[in-house]
Write an enzyme that holds these catalytic residues in place. Structure first.
Site, mmCIF file in Angstrom:
data_model
loop_
_atom_site.group_PDB
_atom_site.id
_atom_site.type_symbol
_atom_site.label_atom_id
_atom_site.label_comp_id
_atom_site.label_asym_id
_atom_site.label_seq_id
_atom_site.Cartn_x
_atom_site.Cartn_y
_atom_site.Cartn_z
ATOM 1 N N SER A 127 48.312 38.087 32.651
ATOM 2 C CA SER A 127 47.418 37.984 33.789
ATOM 3 C C SER A 127 47.988 38.324 35.170
ATOM 4 O O SER A 127 47.379 38.381 36.284
ATOM 5 C CB SER A 127 46.686 36.465 33.851
ATOM 6 O OG SER A 127 45.914 36.590 32.872
ATOM 7 N N LYS A 130 46.167 40.675 37.287
ATOM 8 C CA LYS A 130 45.067 40.439 38.030
ATOM 9 C C LYS A 130 45.458 40.462 39.633
ATOM 10 O O LYS A 130 44.605 40.437 40.364
ATOM 11 C CB LYS A 130 44.477 39.124 37.873
ATOM 12 C CG LYS A 130 43.789 39.010 36.282
ATOM 13 C CD LYS A 130 43.268 37.459 36.164
ATOM 14 C CE LYS A 130 42.367 37.419 35.072
ATOM 15 N NZ LYS A 130 43.188 37.060 33.683
ATOM 16 N N SER A 182 42.184 32.126 36.624
ATOM 17 C CA SER A 182 42.350 33.274 35.928
ATOM 18 C C SER A 182 41.283 33.808 35.059
ATOM 19 O O SER A 182 41.409 34.316 34.012
ATOM 20 C CB SER A 182 43.554 33.087 34.873
ATOM 21 O OG SER A 182 44.440 34.279 34.514
#
Length: 415
Positions: A127, A130, A182
């Protein structure tokens, strides 16, 4: 005469069958990446470690993306090309118990690299990717712009914020949901709003290339593993540094809690920052956590102490013997101790876009690879005939050879 002819035909048949097996294995071999096949001693110089499941397999008949080119000169300085610990002369040893396969400590203001381990080794970001998506979103939208998610956006593999298809959400609220929780549903909604997944990935990879992240390819907007996904501790340090100079990003990752707006009469959704150091580490500025089975645990974060800001990135870490966030805290302490002694930097982050020059040939190659990673349906440029075409041709050859053998033996029997 018969035995010699039969033997020759059998040899030819075995050769053709071997060719079929070799061709059908090509996509798996390209995706497998069971280690660095170059002559260099650094592990994962070209490819991340092998995946543990099928998450990175391309569709049947589609070749895996080629590895990103490895620059001839290490980006960030000569010592950034080293594989193991990269420390200033006379520096104390880093904290014991660090489990990350690669990590980096930087000065967030000067971009000086204070210490590192295998800085350009290629691993998966999970993640942390991101952060790239957040930067693209900040550049493309205003905080009060409204995004309406689709059914596909709302039904992503979670972790999820809980957006509702057809709802109307401000970009700023969704950005907080992306970075605090997230949210994979928010990530997909942002990608849809940017023009669809291939377009969003193209923008993310173009930004990575523009700021000098030569080891980075985003293959999903959320960080879920996909064909060709990769980054390095150097690159993620670069991206995190760049992001922390964006006020909207820095404000979002430094937020403890928001009430994400409900929709259609539903109550607001309380969202808390999943980064434990925001509560546990004095002066913590914010960051991002990540995990997938293939990436393992990843982390980016920074803190300020006595007017100095230090950032850390850890890739492919484990939660034992201590949580990765606790390992990051120890690495931050180590960074502040190093910085206080005024050591000679072991490298330098070149994160200013105006300092970056990308040859046209390399830029076009990267764009082609971005398209291949983003759509996962394009055939390999190197083989326009396609793997399927070769398989069909070889099967036809086998049938033909089988026919020759049958006719030959029949004639021998009639003699």
């Amino acid at each position: 005469m018969r035995s010699v002819c039969d033997r020759s035909l059998r040899v030819l048949l075995v050769a053709v069958l071997s060719g079929v097996l070799a061709v059908t294995a090509l996509p798996a071999a390209a995706q497998d990446g069971a280690g660095d096949t170059s002559s260099e001693s650094c592990s994962n110089r070209r490819l991340p470690p092998p995946p543990v499941d099928t998450s990175e397999q391309p569709p049947p008949g589609v070749a895996s993306p080629e590895p990103l080119p490895v620059p001839q000169e290490p980006v960030g300085g000569e010592r950034m090309g080293e594989c193991g610990l990269v420390l200033p002369q006379g520096a104390p040893a880093p904290p014991e118990g660090l489990t990350a396969g690669s990590w980096m400590v930087q000065d967030l203001d000067s971009g000086a690299v204070l210490a590192a381990k295998n800085p350009h080794g290629r691993y998966r970001p999970a993640s942390l990717v991101k952060i790239l998506l957040a930067l693209v979103t900040i550049q493309e939208f205003e905080p009060d712009d409204i995004i309406t998610p689709t059914e596909l956006d709302a039904n992503q593999e979670c972790t999820c914020v809980g957006i509702v298809a057809g709802g109307q959400y401000k970009v700023d609220d969704m950005l907080h949901g992306l970075l605090l929780r997230s949210g994979n549903d928010v990530a997909h909604a942002f990608a849809t709003a940017l023009g669809g997944m291939p377009v969003a990935l193209g923008k993310m990879n173009e930004l990575a290339a523009r700021i000098g992240a030569t080891d980075t390819r985003a293959a999903s907007a959320s960080g879920l593993d996909g064909p060709g996904m990769m980054t390095s501790a150097y690159d993620m340090s670069l991206v995190y540094n760049y992001a922390m100079h964006e006020p909207e990003f820095a404000s979002a990752v430094g937020t403890q809690h928001i009430d994400f707006p409900g929709w259609g009469g539903a109550p607001d959704i309380p969202i808390y920052n999943d980064n434990r150091l925001l509560d546990d580490y004095p002066g913590f500025l914010g960051g991002k956590t990540g995990f997938t089975d293939d990436a393992r645990h990843t982390y980016a974060g920074g803190a300020e102490r006595d007017g100095r800001r230090i950032g850390v990135v850890l890739l492919r870490g484990e939660q034992r013997p201590t949580r990765l966030s606790a390992q990051a805290a120890e690495l931050l302490d180590y960074g502040f101790e190093l910085a206080a002694t005024g050591p000679e930097p072991v490298g330098q982050l070149h994160f200013s876009p105006d300092k970056l020059t990308v040859p046209e040939e390399t830029e076009q190659q990267d764009q082609d690879q971005v398209a291949e990673a983003g759509t996962a349906i394009l055939p390999s440029d190197k083989d326009p005939f396609g793997v399927t075409g070769w398989i069909i041709t070889l099967i036809a050859a086998i049938v033909s050879i089988g026919g020759v053998i049958f006719v030959h033996r029949r004639r021998q029997a009639e003699q």
